[in-house]
Design a protein around this motif. Structure first.
Motif, mmCIF file in Angstrom:
data_model
loop_
_atom_site.group_PDB
_atom_site.id
_atom_site.type_symbol
_atom_site.label_atom_id
_atom_site.label_comp_id
_atom_site.label_asym_id
_atom_site.label_seq_id
_atom_site.Cartn_x
_atom_site.Cartn_y
_atom_site.Cartn_z
ATOM 1 N N VAL A 57 0.970 -1.106 0.145
ATOM 2 C CA VAL A 57 -0.074 0.003 -0.097
ATOM 3 C C VAL A 57 0.999 1.220 0.074
ATOM 4 O O VAL A 57 0.635 2.307 -0.694
ATOM 5 N N ALA A 58 1.776 1.417 0.900
ATOM 6 C CA ALA A 58 2.538 2.458 0.924
ATOM 7 C C ALA A 58 3.384 2.660 -0.374
ATOM 8 O O ALA A 58 3.749 3.866 -0.805
ATOM 9 N N TYR A 59 3.902 1.439 -1.185
ATOM 10 C CA TYR A 59 4.645 1.835 -2.396
ATOM 11 C C TYR A 59 3.757 2.469 -3.407
ATOM 12 O O TYR A 59 3.886 3.282 -4.032
ATOM 13 N N TYR A 60 2.495 1.756 -3.443
ATOM 14 C CA TYR A 60 1.472 2.405 -4.499
ATOM 15 C C TYR A 60 1.173 3.832 -4.083
ATOM 16 O O TYR A 60 0.896 4.612 -5.287
ATOM 17 N N MET A 61 0.894 4.015 -2.867
ATOM 18 C CA MET A 61 0.492 5.411 -2.735
ATOM 19 C C MET A 61 1.514 6.452 -2.863
ATOM 20 O O MET A 61 1.217 7.577 -3.389
ATOM 21 N N LEU A 62 2.854 6.176 -2.356
ATOM 22 C CA LEU A 62 3.956 7.182 -2.871
ATOM 23 C C LEU A 62 4.105 7.162 -4.286
ATOM 24 O O LEU A 62 4.276 8.187 -5.003
ATOM 25 N N ALA A 114 -7.281 -1.781 -6.773
ATOM 26 C CA ALA A 114 -6.200 -2.510 -6.152
ATOM 27 C C ALA A 114 -5.751 -1.905 -4.722
ATOM 28 O O ALA A 114 -5.470 -2.795 -4.075
ATOM 29 N N LEU A 115 -5.699 -0.652 -4.680
ATOM 30 C CA LEU A 115 -5.494 -0.125 -3.568
ATOM 31 C C LEU A 115 -6.674 -0.444 -2.391
ATOM 32 O O LEU A 115 -6.421 -0.811 -1.285
ATOM 33 N N VAL A 174 -6.783 -9.667 7.625
ATOM 34 C CA VAL A 174 -5.780 -10.473 8.284
ATOM 35 C C VAL A 174 -5.526 -10.367 9.777
ATOM 36 O O VAL A 174 -4.766 -11.100 10.401
ATOM 37 N N ARG A 175 -5.943 -9.114 10.043
ATOM 38 C CA ARG A 175 -5.712 -8.576 11.471
ATOM 39 C C ARG A 175 -6.570 -7.104 11.692
ATOM 40 O O ARG A 175 -6.653 -6.242 11.050
ATOM 41 N N PRO A 176 -7.448 -7.463 12.929
ATOM 42 C CA PRO A 176 -8.132 -6.201 13.339
ATOM 43 C C PRO A 176 -7.369 -4.998 13.364
ATOM 44 O O PRO A 176 -8.384 -3.897 13.008
ATOM 45 N N THR A 177 -6.329 -4.757 13.781
ATOM 46 C CA THR A 177 -5.705 -3.496 13.686
ATOM 47 C C THR A 177 -5.699 -2.652 12.278
ATOM 48 O O THR A 177 -5.134 -1.856 12.259
ATOM 49 N N GLY A 178 -5.792 -3.858 11.209
ATOM 50 C CA GLY A 178 -5.903 -3.116 9.784
ATOM 51 C C GLY A 178 -6.961 -2.266 9.756
ATOM 52 O O GLY A 178 -7.017 -1.480 8.929
ATOM 53 N N ALA A 179 -7.857 -1.945 10.951
ATOM 54 C CA ALA A 179 -9.089 -1.108 11.028
ATOM 55 C C ALA A 179 -8.340 0.339 10.746
ATOM 56 O O ALA A 179 -8.990 1.454 10.333
ATOM 57 N N ILE A 180 -6.982 0.739 11.337
ATOM 58 C CA ILE A 180 -6.477 1.936 11.496
ATOM 59 C C ILE A 180 -6.009 2.358 9.958
ATOM 60 O O ILE A 180 -6.398 3.383 9.701
ATOM 61 N N PRO A 181 -5.355 1.532 9.118
ATOM 62 C CA PRO A 181 -5.006 2.285 7.739
ATOM 63 C C PRO A 181 -6.467 2.164 6.818
ATOM 64 O O PRO A 181 -6.435 3.072 6.144
ATOM 65 N N ALA A 205 2.737 -1.014 12.701
ATOM 66 C CA ALA A 205 2.854 0.315 12.111
ATOM 67 C C ALA A 205 4.378 0.417 11.326
ATOM 68 O O ALA A 205 4.705 1.422 10.690
ATOM 69 N N LEU A 206 5.023 -0.941 11.169
ATOM 70 C CA LEU A 206 6.479 -0.941 10.364
ATOM 71 C C LEU A 206 6.382 -0.173 8.814
ATOM 72 O O LEU A 206 7.291 0.475 8.514
ATOM 73 N N PRO A 207 5.287 -0.617 8.235
ATOM 74 C CA PRO A 207 5.382 -0.065 6.806
ATOM 75 C C PRO A 207 5.323 1.329 6.797
ATOM 76 O O PRO A 207 6.064 2.114 5.870
ATOM 77 N N TRP A 208 4.609 2.328 7.700
ATOM 78 C CA TRP A 208 4.439 3.589 7.685
ATOM 79 C C TRP A 208 5.727 4.181 8.263
ATOM 80 O O TRP A 208 6.002 5.374 7.931
ATOM 81 N N MET A 209 6.442 3.481 9.250
ATOM 82 C CA MET A 209 7.554 4.068 9.695
ATOM 83 C C MET A 209 8.675 3.938 8.755
ATOM 84 O O MET A 209 9.640 4.798 8.506
#
Length: 346
Positions: A86-91, A105-106, A116-123, A254-258
């Motif tokens: 997601v970070a790759y495509y957005m940048l 795709a996004l 895959v994980r409830p915390t995906g609600a943040i992105p 949060a590693l992809p965004w870091m």
């Protein structure tokens, strides 16, 4: 893997932990290797090859990627890989380097992060707001894609669990009173983000110091928002230390965004250096960055290779005594290098 003779279960239905471990470790390592390649290609959109390699290698070995996400198949392992795409495509869409960053795709990638994980609600929340604010022409396609995937998720949940949403996604044990744990989440010797990923402090310095040459400010704000929300979410969680694990496992989401913030920060610094004569200051910054990165690699390498760091969890019995996570006399990353504490100590 079954075709290669590796199984999770025997023909009579008994669990085969050895086979499951092989499958988990192989898949986790492959996904995190793929994530590293994605980070490299993301960085290459705005950085030179050398800088891109530094960011990719630093992300792979100086963070929870090496010590946690590549060691076993956590749900975070998939989340990190999808977040990297997601970070790759957005940048790429912001820079114009990726011509086919299609909203469908996004929408699919962002939806899968939640699946895959409830915390995906943040992105999901943050990127949806981003679409509404800046990419309105594509919002309908993006949102319909997300609704279609969510409908499939609800249908699957109903036929599998008899509920519209699985219980795992409805856990409501968060408590604002737990915000008192925020300092430990950031600075605990055994779970602190700035202890296990010290180079993140340098990334924040770059974003502040070179804010005037920072491009793609709105994407920077998006990435920073998701990192902050993830930290706050973990601080509200009663088991903020993530159980028997190594370092700030729950912040691995949060590693992809870091990584994206690191890319944007280094790009801003590169632009500033080109525009001025800052030779000595630039050398000092590089030295500090390399020291912090090397420290993170050593710390996360211990988590990846030392069984003593895993045994540290039951020795300290941290699930019953989370206060021991703040003990600097026996931090987790030093397990096996200093004498173990008395198992029955108060």
């Amino acid at each position: 893997m079954n075709a290669l003779g590796v199984h999770c279960y025997s023909p009579d239905g008994h669990s085969l932990p050895k086979g499951e471990g092989i499958i988990q470790r192989l898949l986790a390592a492959l996904l995190m290797a793929g994530f590293t390649v994605v980070v490299l290609n993301t960085a290459a959109q705005v950085l030179e090859v050398g800088s891109s390699l530094v960011v990719a290698v630093g992300t792979a070995f100086g963070t929870q990627i090496w010590s946690t996400a590549s060691r076993a198949m956590w749900s975070q392992t998939w989340l990190i890989f999808l977040g990297g795409l997601v970070a790759y495509y957005m940048l790429g869409r912001e820079t114009g380097r990726v011509k086919r960053a299609h909203p469908i795709a996004l929408g699919t990638l962002v939806s899968w992060m939640y699946l895959v994980r409830p915390t995906g609600a943040i992105p999901v929340l943050c990127i949806t707001i981003y679409f509404v604010a800046f990419w309105r022409r594509d919002f309908i396609a993006y949102s319909l894609t997300g609704l279609a995937w969510f409908a499939g998720f609800v249908t699957y949940s109903w036929f599998t669990f008899g509920k519209l949403i699985p219980d795992y996604y409805l856990d409501s044990r968060t408590d604002f009173g737990n915000l008192k744990n925020l300092p430990a989440i950031l600075f605990s010797p055994s779970r602190g983000l700035f202890v296990f990923v010290p180079v993140i402090a340098f990334v924040l310095y770059l974003l502040v110091r070179y804010r005037e040459t920072l491009k793609y400010e709105r994407l920077t704000a998006l990435a920073l928002s998701m990192v902050i929300l993830q930290i706050l979410m973990v601080s509200l969680w009663p088991v903020w230390w993530g159980g028997y694990s190594y370092g700030p496992r729950l912040l691995a989401d949060a590693l992809p965004w870091m990584a994206l913030l690191a890319i944007l920060g280094f790009a801003a610094r590169s632009q500033a250096v080109l525009n001025s004569d800052r030779g000595r200051t630039a050398r000092v910054e590089i030295a500090i960055a390399l020291v912090l990165l090397a420290l993170g690699i050593v710390i996360n390498g211990r988590g990846a290779w030392s069984f003593a760091t895993s045994d540290w969890n039951p020795v300290y019995d941290i699930d019953r005594h989370p206060d021991r996570l703040s003990d600097w006399s026996h931090p987790q990353f030093m397990a096996g290098l200093i004498p173990a504490p008395d198992r029955n100590r108060p």
